[in-house]
Design a protein around this motif. Structure first.
Motif, PDB file in Angstrom:
ATOM      1  N   LEU A 243       0.833  -1.196   0.000  1.00  0.00           N
ATOM      2  CA  LEU A 243       0.000   0.000   0.000  1.00  0.00           C
ATOM      3  C   LEU A 243       0.864   1.241   0.000  1.00  0.00           C
ATOM      4  O   LEU A 243       2.090   1.176   0.164  1.00  0.00           O
ATOM      5  CB  LEU A 243      -0.937   0.006   1.215  1.00  0.00           C
ATOM      6  CG  LEU A 243      -1.828  -1.220   1.383  1.00  0.00           C
ATOM      7  CD1 LEU A 243      -2.634  -1.100   2.656  1.00  0.00           C
ATOM      8  CD2 LEU A 243      -2.743  -1.379   0.189  1.00  0.00           C
ATOM      9  N   VAL A 244       0.239   2.377  -0.181  1.00  0.00           N
ATOM     10  CA  VAL A 244       0.923   3.671  -0.144  1.00  0.00           C
ATOM     11  C   VAL A 244       0.568   4.361   1.165  1.00  0.00           C
ATOM     12  O   VAL A 244      -0.443   4.063   1.807  1.00  0.00           O
ATOM     13  CB  VAL A 244       0.508   4.542  -1.341  1.00  0.00           C
ATOM     14  CG1 VAL A 244       0.941   3.898  -2.633  1.00  0.00           C
ATOM     15  CG2 VAL A 244      -0.996   4.784  -1.350  1.00  0.00           C
ATOM     16  N   ALA A 250      -2.763  11.901   0.257  1.00  0.00           N
ATOM     17  CA  ALA A 250      -3.154  13.300   0.432  1.00  0.00           C
ATOM     18  C   ALA A 250      -2.531  14.179  -0.651  1.00  0.00           C
ATOM     19  O   ALA A 250      -3.198  15.064  -1.210  1.00  0.00           O
ATOM     20  CB  ALA A 250      -2.734  13.782   1.819  1.00  0.00           C
ATOM     21  N   ASP A 251      -1.244  13.948  -0.960  1.00  0.00           N
ATOM     22  CA  ASP A 251      -0.596  14.744  -2.006  1.00  0.00           C
ATOM     23  C   ASP A 251      -1.228  14.485  -3.373  1.00  0.00           C
ATOM     24  O   ASP A 251      -1.436  15.413  -4.163  1.00  0.00           O
ATOM     25  CB  ASP A 251       0.898  14.411  -2.043  1.00  0.00           C
ATOM     26  CG  ASP A 251       1.607  14.825  -0.758  1.00  0.00           C
ATOM     27  OD1 ASP A 251       1.061  15.677  -0.033  1.00  0.00           O
ATOM     28  OD2 ASP A 251       2.700  14.270  -0.468  1.00  0.00           O
ATOM     29  N   GLN A 283      -8.565   1.784  -4.795  1.00  0.00           N
ATOM     30  CA  GLN A 283      -9.485   1.537  -3.691  1.00  0.00           C
ATOM     31  C   GLN A 283      -9.150   2.409  -2.485  1.00  0.00           C
ATOM     32  O   GLN A 283     -10.048   2.944  -1.823  1.00  0.00           O
ATOM     33  CB  GLN A 283      -9.441   0.054  -3.325  1.00  0.00           C
ATOM     34  CG  GLN A 283      -9.985  -0.870  -4.410  1.00  0.00           C
ATOM     35  CD  GLN A 283      -9.754  -2.324  -4.101  1.00  0.00           C
ATOM     36  OE1 GLN A 283      -9.147  -2.675  -3.071  1.00  0.00           O
ATOM     37  NE2 GLN A 283     -10.203  -3.210  -4.981  1.00  0.00           N
ATOM     38  N   ASP A 284      -7.851   2.559  -2.184  1.00  0.00           N
ATOM     39  CA  ASP A 284      -7.457   3.443  -1.083  1.00  0.00           C
ATOM     40  C   ASP A 284      -7.803   4.900  -1.391  1.00  0.00           C
ATOM     41  O   ASP A 284      -8.200   5.660  -0.492  1.00  0.00           O
ATOM     42  CB  ASP A 284      -5.963   3.305  -0.819  1.00  0.00           C
ATOM     43  CG  ASP A 284      -5.596   1.930  -0.274  1.00  0.00           C
ATOM     44  OD1 ASP A 284      -6.504   1.248   0.239  1.00  0.00           O
ATOM     45  OD2 ASP A 284      -4.417   1.539  -0.370  1.00  0.00           O
ATOM     46  N   PHE A 285      -7.644   5.303  -2.667  1.00  0.00           N
ATOM     47  CA  PHE A 285      -7.996   6.672  -3.028  1.00  0.00           C
ATOM     48  C   PHE A 285      -9.503   6.908  -2.903  1.00  0.00           C
ATOM     49  O   PHE A 285      -9.936   8.000  -2.496  1.00  0.00           O
ATOM     50  CB  PHE A 285      -7.527   6.961  -4.451  1.00  0.00           C
ATOM     51  CG  PHE A 285      -7.730   8.378  -4.878  1.00  0.00           C
ATOM     52  CD1 PHE A 285      -6.923   9.400  -4.384  1.00  0.00           C
ATOM     53  CD2 PHE A 285      -8.735   8.721  -5.772  1.00  0.00           C
ATOM     54  CE1 PHE A 285      -7.111  10.721  -4.771  1.00  0.00           C
ATOM     55  CE2 PHE A 285      -8.932  10.031  -6.161  1.00  0.00           C
ATOM     56  CZ  PHE A 285      -8.119  11.033  -5.664  1.00  0.00           C
ATOM     57  N   LEU A 334     -15.064   6.996 -10.495  1.00  0.00           N
ATOM     58  CA  LEU A 334     -13.894   6.177 -10.175  1.00  0.00           C
ATOM     59  C   LEU A 334     -14.292   4.792  -9.664  1.00  0.00           C
ATOM     60  O   LEU A 334     -13.534   3.840  -9.835  1.00  0.00           O
ATOM     61  CB  LEU A 334     -13.030   6.902  -9.133  1.00  0.00           C
ATOM     62  CG  LEU A 334     -12.348   8.182  -9.620  1.00  0.00           C
ATOM     63  CD1 LEU A 334     -11.521   8.796  -8.507  1.00  0.00           C
ATOM     64  CD2 LEU A 334     -11.486   7.902 -10.840  1.00  0.00           C
ATOM     65  N   ALA A 335     -15.445   4.674  -9.042  1.00  0.00           N
ATOM     66  CA  ALA A 335     -15.917   3.346  -8.638  1.00  0.00           C
ATOM     67  C   ALA A 335     -16.180   2.468  -9.856  1.00  0.00           C
ATOM     68  O   ALA A 335     -15.897   1.258  -9.843  1.00  0.00           O
ATOM     69  CB  ALA A 335     -17.176   3.472  -7.782  1.00  0.00           C
ATOM     70  N   GLN A 336     -16.698   3.063 -10.923  1.00  0.00           N
ATOM     71  CA  GLN A 336     -16.888   2.302 -12.156  1.00  0.00           C
ATOM     72  C   GLN A 336     -15.544   1.922 -12.773  1.00  0.00           C
ATOM     73  O   GLN A 336     -15.381   0.807 -13.299  1.00  0.00           O
ATOM     74  CB  GLN A 336     -17.717   3.122 -13.137  1.00  0.00           C
ATOM     75  CG  GLN A 336     -18.028   2.407 -14.441  1.00  0.00           C
ATOM     76  CD  GLN A 336     -18.852   1.155 -14.237  1.00  0.00           C
ATOM     77  OE1 GLN A 336     -19.759   1.136 -13.397  1.00  0.00           O
ATOM     78  NE2 GLN A 336     -18.546   0.107 -14.975  1.00  0.00           N
TER      79      GLN A 336
END
Length: 626
Positions: A243-244, A250-251, A283-285, A334-336
């Protein structure tokens, strides 16, 4: 095995050691204390929430020799045998690998034998949804009526795949996702007991990555303490999970919200070259955008977010750069993309195109209303500088216009001429509409050919009665029942057949009697409505509306072309069976009088009859013709 996995070493051994799941612990514990045990239980819930652990604890509690307030003692021979797996009376079966009919048939043959050491034989069938349809059918009878010494415990993560016949035979308990805070405290206790050096931020991250599954979080802690020397930090956990960091998220979000396309593409390139999973990053975004949406909507953010105070301030600053509507729209798009990314042959390109589109949407913003729009230059021949043509169509010459009747001119108002909006009020330049030459306009004589024919209105549905809007079941005109409410009552009873029978009828009231009149050509409708069950349903629908007003059940009269039907019209003073027996008596020419019915004690079964028995007719018929 040199080392036991942490989630197995720290498996709870009593009801009190279970993390969360109080909605399951309390009823099972009380059942053990009172001795009121069921014969089949179903534990349903997502992975890692304690279904198998709860099943083993319950198996020990019902067989423990020295229970302590419903909990197993874990010191007697029975508890130790179950913990070590040496006790044959408690069997754990993996339905994923034992899903055939032969496996279940062998199980049903074994349940007949008494337990060897314990009080109950307990069968724990894990992942029970993997059983075949034939195996489920073979288990039905045994699961419904097992021997008194057998208890079944079924565990599943996909309860929707279990047949309803199995669900109805079990006591069902739902295991919920474990809160992040409870997972964090459990990880903290394990780290302190096993002397694992790990930072609090790393434990918080592990608890969040567990996603409600305690076993996943403990497995991540086990993997970290085995592969990392020294103190485990948040960065170590991120690298371990691929993961990031939150700072990178945030950036990157700041770059998207500020429409900085070069920096956004550089961040995606850095992400790709570091070997991160692009779909997991997306997903994290999405989760990060969800946090921004929660902050922008306000409310109790401390209950909905698991971030530090510095992270919360950063979310608040970024929430001021956009609106909640824009965030929700971006989340949907973005979910699509996240759904389509798994099938993409080039995930990097798909992800870059998605964020290029998001930045392009933020770069194109409408001009504010206060900014004046320059007027078009009429002297230039450019299409963009041409004046906007008025959309009003020029009228044909008077000679081509047919004369219109005065009545039509008086009844049809003149259509308002559309006025074009001023150009200064438009935020964006509008492409000019083409000017229609006068020669291309259709003549008035050709309007009938060019214009589509008007739709013919559908014929109105036949009315039920002349007095359909209101029915008055009482001479007093105050309480009135709308007939459409009666039809709604019939629809609620799924009696659409009666609604169709009432279509050609005319309904009226004569005192407290409802009269339904049919013409001679609708004799079949009258005969069908004459059936007692149909009349009962109609009267029930009417009485349901008028009984609250203190009105009695109305009478029903069916008429055909002025002649009243007397055969099966229901009398509310007589039951339906009396009506049927009277009709049967008329058929066999033997009149029936309800007064002739004798009490059961004075009834001769050879000569007398009753409504509870068949009517004995002279010609030997032993059942009613109607």
């Amino acid at each position: 095995m040199s080392q036991l996995a942490l989630y197995r070493a720290w498996r709870p051994q009593t009801f009190d050691e279970m993390v969360a799941q109080k909605q399951v612990v309390f009823p099972l514990k009380q059942a053990v204390i009172s001795g009121d045990l069921g014969h089949a239980y179903l534990f349903a819930g997502t992975r890692g929430t304690g279904k198998t652990s709860m099943a083993k604890i319950f198996a020990k509690a019902v067989n423990c020799l020295h229970p302590q307030d419903g909990n197993p003692c874990n010191s007697c021979a029975i508890c130790q045998g179950i913990n070590s797996g040496a006790l044959l009376d408690v069997m754990e079966i993996d339905a994923a690998s034992h899903n055939s009919v032969d496996n279940i048939r062998r199980l049903t043959d074994e349940v007949r034998f008494m337990p060897s050491e314990a009080r109950y034989k307990v069968y724990i069938i894990d992942e029970v949804h993997m059983l075949s349809q034939g195996a489920f059918n073979a288990l039905l009878k045994t699961l419904e009526e097992p021997p008194a010494h057998v208890i079944f415990i079924l565990a599943t993560t996909e309860v929707q795949r279990i047949p309803a016949t199995i669900l109805s035979r079990c006591q069902r308990f739902e295991f919920r996702r474990i809160p992040v805070e409870d997972i964090f405290h459990r990880l903290q206790a394990i780290a302190q007991a096993d002397q694992i050096q790990v930072s609090e931020e790393a434990l918080q991250l592990m608890a969040r990555l567990g996603d409600g599954a305690l076993r996943d979080a403990i497995s991540l802690l086990d993997q970290a303490q085995a592969g990392i020397k020294g103190e485990i930090t948040e960065t170590d956990v991120l690298n371990l999970a691929g993961l990031v960091q939150d700072d990178f998220l945030a950036d990157f979000c700041q770059q998207v919200l500020s429409a900085d396309l070069p920096a956004c593409l550089a961040s995606l390139d850095e992400l790709q070259m570091s070997g991160r999973d692009l779909q997991r990053f997306l997903q994290d975004f999405l989760r990060y955008l969800r946090d921004i949406l929660v902050v922008s909507l306000g409310g109790e953010t401390h209950k909905l977010l698991t971030v530090s105070p510095a992270g919360l301030r950063r979310l608040q600053d970024q929430a001021r750069l956009t609106t909640s509507e824009e965030v929700m729209a971006m989340l949907g798009r973005l979910a699509q993309v996240n759904s389509d990314l798994r099938w993409s042959t080039d995930p990097r390109t798909s992800l870059e195109l998605a964020f290029i589109g998001e930045i392009a949407r933020r770069q194109v913003k409408p001009a504010p209303a206060s900014v004046p729009v320059p007027k078009p230059d009429l002297n230039k021949s450019s299409k963009l500088s041409e004046p906007r043509a008025v959309s009003r169509v020029p009228e044909p010459p008077p000679a081509q216009m047919p004369a219109r009747p005065k009545t039509v001119e008086a009844s049809v108002p003149a259509a308002p001429v559309p006025v074009p909006a001023p150009l200064a009020s438009k935020p964006e330049p509008v492409a000019p509409e083409p000017v229609v030459p006068e020669e291309a306009l259709p003549k008035s004589s050709d309007l009938s050919e060019t214009m589509p024919a008007p739709l013919k209105p559908e014929p109105p549905a036949p009315q039920l009665a002349e007095s359909n809007p209101n029915l008055d079941p009482d001479p007093d005109p105050d309480p009135k029942i709308a007939w459409n409410l009666v039809l709604d009552g019939l629809r609620a009873r799924d009696r659409y057949d009666i609604i169709l029978l009432l279509r050609p009828a005319q309904v009226s009231w004569k005192g407290d009697q409802l009269v339904i009149h049919y013409a001679q050509e609708h004799k079949a409708h009258a005969a069908a409505l004459q059936r007692p069950e149909n009349q009962e349903a109609l009267l029930d629908a009417i009485y349901e509306l008028i009984h609250t007003q203190g009105l009695s059940r109305p009478r029903l009269q069916i008429e055909l072309a002025g002649e009243a039907f007397t055969g099966e019209n229901l009398n509310p003073d007589e039951p339906v069976w009396v009506q049927k027996l009277r009709k049967a008596g008329e058929h066999f020419q033997q009149p029936f009088d309800p007064a002739d019915v004798k009490p059961a004690a004075a009834r001769d079964p050879q000569t007398d009859w009753s409504p509870q028995t068949y009517y004995n007719f002279p010609d030997g018929e032993d059942k009613l013709p109607y």
